[in-house]
Design a protein around this motif. Structure first.
Motif, PDB file in Angstrom:
ATOM      1  N   LYS A 216       0.885  12.884  -8.932  1.00  0.00           N
ATOM      2  CA  LYS A 216       0.302  14.178  -8.565  1.00  0.00           C
ATOM      3  C   LYS A 216       1.327  15.308  -8.590  1.00  0.00           C
ATOM      4  O   LYS A 216       0.994  16.459  -8.827  1.00  0.00           O
ATOM      5  N   GLU A 217       2.586  14.962  -8.304  1.00  0.00           N
ATOM      6  CA  GLU A 217       3.616  16.000  -8.339  1.00  0.00           C
ATOM      7  C   GLU A 217       4.088  16.289  -9.755  1.00  0.00           C
ATOM      8  O   GLU A 217       4.969  17.127  -9.960  1.00  0.00           O
TER       9      GLU A 217
ATOM     10  N   GLN B 297      13.167  11.769  -2.884  1.00  0.00           N
ATOM     11  CA  GLN B 297      13.717  12.066  -1.566  1.00  0.00           C
ATOM     12  C   GLN B 297      13.420  11.004  -0.523  1.00  0.00           C
ATOM     13  O   GLN B 297      14.011  11.002   0.538  1.00  0.00           O
ATOM     14  N   GLU B 298      12.456  10.139  -0.803  1.00  0.00           N
ATOM     15  CA  GLU B 298      12.075   9.167   0.214  1.00  0.00           C
ATOM     16  C   GLU B 298      12.314   7.755  -0.272  1.00  0.00           C
ATOM     17  O   GLU B 298      12.122   7.460  -1.454  1.00  0.00           O
TER      18      GLU B 298
ATOM     19  N   GLN C  27       0.835  -1.217   0.000  1.00  0.00           N
ATOM     20  CA  GLN C  27       0.000   0.000   0.000  1.00  0.00           C
ATOM     21  C   GLN C  27       0.864   1.260   0.000  1.00  0.00           C
ATOM     22  O   GLN C  27       0.512   2.277  -0.604  1.00  0.00           O
ATOM     23  N   LYS C  28       1.973   1.186   0.696  1.00  0.00           N
ATOM     24  CA  LYS C  28       2.864   2.351   0.751  1.00  0.00           C
ATOM     25  C   LYS C  28       3.429   2.660  -0.638  1.00  0.00           C
ATOM     26  O   LYS C  28       3.486   3.815  -1.056  1.00  0.00           O
TER      27      LYS C  28
ATOM     28  N   ARG D 181       9.061  14.334  -4.027  1.00  0.00           N
ATOM     29  CA  ARG D 181       9.157  13.402  -2.895  1.00  0.00           C
ATOM     30  C   ARG D 181       9.588  12.004  -3.324  1.00  0.00           C
ATOM     31  O   ARG D 181      10.247  11.307  -2.562  1.00  0.00           O
TER      32      ARG D 181
ATOM     33  N   SER E  55       0.927   4.360  -2.622  1.00  0.00           N
ATOM     34  CA  SER E  55       0.771   5.768  -2.223  1.00  0.00           C
ATOM     35  C   SER E  55       1.854   6.632  -2.873  1.00  0.00           C
ATOM     36  O   SER E  55       1.643   7.808  -3.133  1.00  0.00           O
ATOM     37  N   TYR E  56       3.020   6.031  -3.141  1.00  0.00           N
ATOM     38  CA  TYR E  56       4.078   6.783  -3.841  1.00  0.00           C
ATOM     39  C   TYR E  56       3.825   6.877  -5.344  1.00  0.00           C
ATOM     40  O   TYR E  56       4.191   7.877  -5.963  1.00  0.00           O
TER      41      TYR E  56
ATOM     42  N   ILE F 234       1.513   9.950  -5.290  1.00  0.00           N
ATOM     43  CA  ILE F 234       2.114  11.278  -5.082  1.00  0.00           C
ATOM     44  C   ILE F 234       3.077  11.609  -6.223  1.00  0.00           C
ATOM     45  O   ILE F 234       3.179  12.761  -6.649  1.00  0.00           O
TER      46      ILE F 234
END
Lengths: 510, 125
Positions: free
Chosen positions: A366-367, A404-405, A355-356, A401, A359-360, A363
């Motif tokens: 979206k970015e 960066q993550e 799921q994580k 992000r 979620s990336y 994002i």
């Protein structure tokens, strides 16, 4: 024969090399001990999402029992001659090799990684780790210096005693080996807390090697982080704590250690840049092919590697041509049944991890990052309940992000740079500094750029090699201390200095 | 002017927070980074995790302060976070793990309009 052309037979099916028990216990003081309050938790396989065994949900009392058993034997173990300890580690390595298929299959079923990888990487690297430290302790020495004609300083290494180790879920057995082997070699007793997502293989390992080590030298206590993990990290009778995981827990472990003034070593991940310079494309030879393969390494172990090359920095002048080849190579990654020896990418280790990653994907899109490949779930027809994603390439910029993550999935974020100056700005614009890859045909560039990258491991013209003889660890927020290499022994020892005078005469001070 | 919150929480996550609060008392969140369970928000008993000058307070979620390290915030500040939950078994010391669920962050970039009205972050002193 346990393997057929179609792959390994699923554990717990007829004819499979591996039959899991319905329930496992803790390994404490050389015995299989149920948790004090009798609670267990279900352990699902990420391959199919189904529960296949139960694991002790241990708490403080269980940790304390293990610590007590370890203390009872620590002096004897610490005084065991290096030759004898070394022989035991060699025996452990032999057991790992002999049971390679069984343990590899367990690792695949518990973690989701393809069997190709657990057979070729996790198991042989784990056994080699025990052999490396078995060898090192036979050859190394303390030191002696003559301070003056009558004064001698001896430096003798002594084990810390009883140490706690909390290991991650991406390479469950190998990461246990990385922590156990040097600690045991240095003469310590170990309390090991496996990750709650992937606890099983290290228990099978303990079953196989139970008779090799004296009871109490190695103790394995299972359970959840906030219960068993925290009890271990806060235990005042532990001489040191080693942890692999993320930054908040890393800080919390340091905080607990500060309460008892204990040393810690921490490996907290990274966001490793994989850098491709224009000389890579100077020729279309086997080195070029190797570099394209190096790009694709982000998919190794489904991207669940602390040093996953999750940022690719490609020189502007070669970007289009390089990416065309890179995407072509990524397209060839074979997804499918993790038990099929030709499968290259298996399941993500757990549902929350899956799921994580999604979620990336969200994002990232979206970015405004552009999806060059993948970016979706992979529907594995054979295992509809498992957790699979497509290898994914994003194109964007280093402030996003996804650059960066640590996504901890098979996801690489690609960007370009003009020159060496910009290369270093982007590569070092990260909170982390664990790994980096550098691909170049220019030997001057290879050394000079490697020196300027803020990371503990810079792979030059290779990636994802993990020999026991090469130090591994992070700069910046990626952690404290190193793993692998004989220097690791000093993270598990004290230095005893014995200062001896051979002068018969008084000093004359009093 | 109405301030735009930096961190939100889903209804499902609120229920879990209530359950954990019943069991453990007042709670706090700290956003992690890095390997394994990095990028997940960590839920602790209030005061158990030592917040320092290196942290910022982004706001409250269902009565719990939500912190992040200042250095990480520099890379996250352009996004709105929502604390959600998912099934699964995370590692780490976060309190919800024994429940077989995990707090999860969902994110979206702020619009340029929203950026003019963001809730100010608070330093920890």
């Amino acid at each position: 024969m346990s393997v057929t052309l179609a792959g390994y037979k699923k554990p717990n099916t007829e004819g499979s090399v591996l039959q899991f028990k319905k329930q496992y216990e803790n390994f404490i003081g050389g015995e299989w001990v149920p948790p004090a309050d009798g609670e267990y938790f279900d352990n699902p396989s990420p391959v199919d999402g189904k529960i296949f065994t139960r694991i002790p949900r241990s708490k403080k009392e269980d940790i304390e029992l293990a610590v007590k058993k370890a203390h009872a034997v620590k002096e004897r173990w610490g005084n065991t001659p290096a030759a004898k300890r070394s022989r035991m580690l060699l025996k452990i390595a032999d057991v790992l090799d002999k049971n390679r298929e069984l343990l590899a299959l367990s690792e695949t079923w518990d973690n989701g990684k393809p069997i190709r990888e657990s057979l070729a990487a996790d198991l042989p690297l784990a056994s080699d780790h025990f052999r490396y430290f078995a060898g090192v302790i036979r050859a190394e020495e303390g030191s002696m210096s003559e301070i003056d004609a009558n004064t001698l300083a001896m430096h003798v290494k002594e084990p810390i005693g009883v140490v706690g180790q909390i290991i991650p879920w991406n390479f469950p057995l190998l990461m246990a080996a990385w922590k156990m082997a040097p600690a045991l070699a240095a003469g310590n007793c170990v309390i090991l807390k496996p990750a709650e997502q992937t606890p099983v293989t290290v228990l099978l390992f303990a079953e196989l090697i139970a008779d090799i080590l004296p009871p109490g030298v190695l103790n394995i206590v299972n359970g959840f982080g906030p219960e068993a993990g925290q009890a271990l990290a806060t235990c005042p009778d532990i001489g040191k704590i080693a942890f692999t995981g993320e930054t908040t827990t890393g800080r919390l472990i340091m905080q607990f250690a500060s309460e008892n003034i204990k040393p810690v070593t921490l490996e907290l991940g990274g966001k490793s840049p994989n850098i491709f310079t224009e000389s890579v494309l100077a020729k279309k030879d086997s080195f070029f092919d190797k570099a394209v393969e190096g790009f694709t390494m982000f998919a190794l172990n489904q991207g669940e590697v602390c040093t996953c090359p999750s940022r690719a920095l490609i020189q502007e002048s070669i970007y289009d041509e390089f990416m065309e080849k890179a995407i072509e190579r990524v397209r060839k990654i074979k997804l499918g049944d993790p038990l099929d020896p030709t499968t290259m990418m298996g399941a993500q280790a757990s549902e929350d991890q899956f799921q994580k990653i999604l979620s990336y994907f969200d994002i990232g899109k979206k970015e405004g990052a552009k999806v060059l490949f993948g970016g979706e779930v992979f529907e594995n027809k054979e295992y509809p309940g498992g957790f699979y994603v497509q290898p994914t390439i994003f194109e964007g910029n280093n402030k996003m992000r996804i650059f960066q993550e640590e996504i901890f999935g098979p996801v690489v974020s690609v960007t370009t740079y003009k020159d060496e100056k910009e290369l270093l700005e982007i590569a070092n614009d990260s909170l982390y500094g664990l790994g980096a890859g550098l691909w170049t045909r220019d030997t001057h560039q290879a050394y000079q750029i490697a020196r300027k990258i803020e990371a503990g491991r810079v792979w030059v013209n290779c990636y994802h090699n993990y020999p026991a003889h090469a130090a591994f660890g992070g700069y910046k927020q990626s952690g404290i201390g190193r793993e692998n290499h004989k220097m690791m022994l000093d993270h598990y020892r004290q230095t005893k200095n014995i200062l001896i005078s051979y002068d018969q005469n008084p000093t004359g001070l009093f | 002017m109405e301030r735009v919150p930096r961190v939100l929480v889903t209804e499902e996550a609120q229920k879990v927070i209530d359950q954990l609060r019943g069991e453990h008392g007042e709670l706090m969140f700290h956003q992690s980074g890095g390997c394994c369970d990095g990028s997940s928000p960590m839920c602790f008993r209030q005061g158990e995790f030592r917040i320092g000058l290196s942290d910022v307070l982004l706001g409250e979620v269902h009565g719990c302060p939500f912190y992040m390290s200042r250095s990480q915030f520099a890379y996250w500040e352009h996004t709105q976070l929502t604390v959600d939950i998912t099934k699964g078994r995370g590692a780490s010391f976060s309190l919800e793990i024994p429940l077989g669920i995990r707090f999860l962050i969902r994110s979206r970039p702020f619009t340029s309009e929203e950026k003019k009205a963001l809730t100010p972050i608070e330093s920890v002193s």
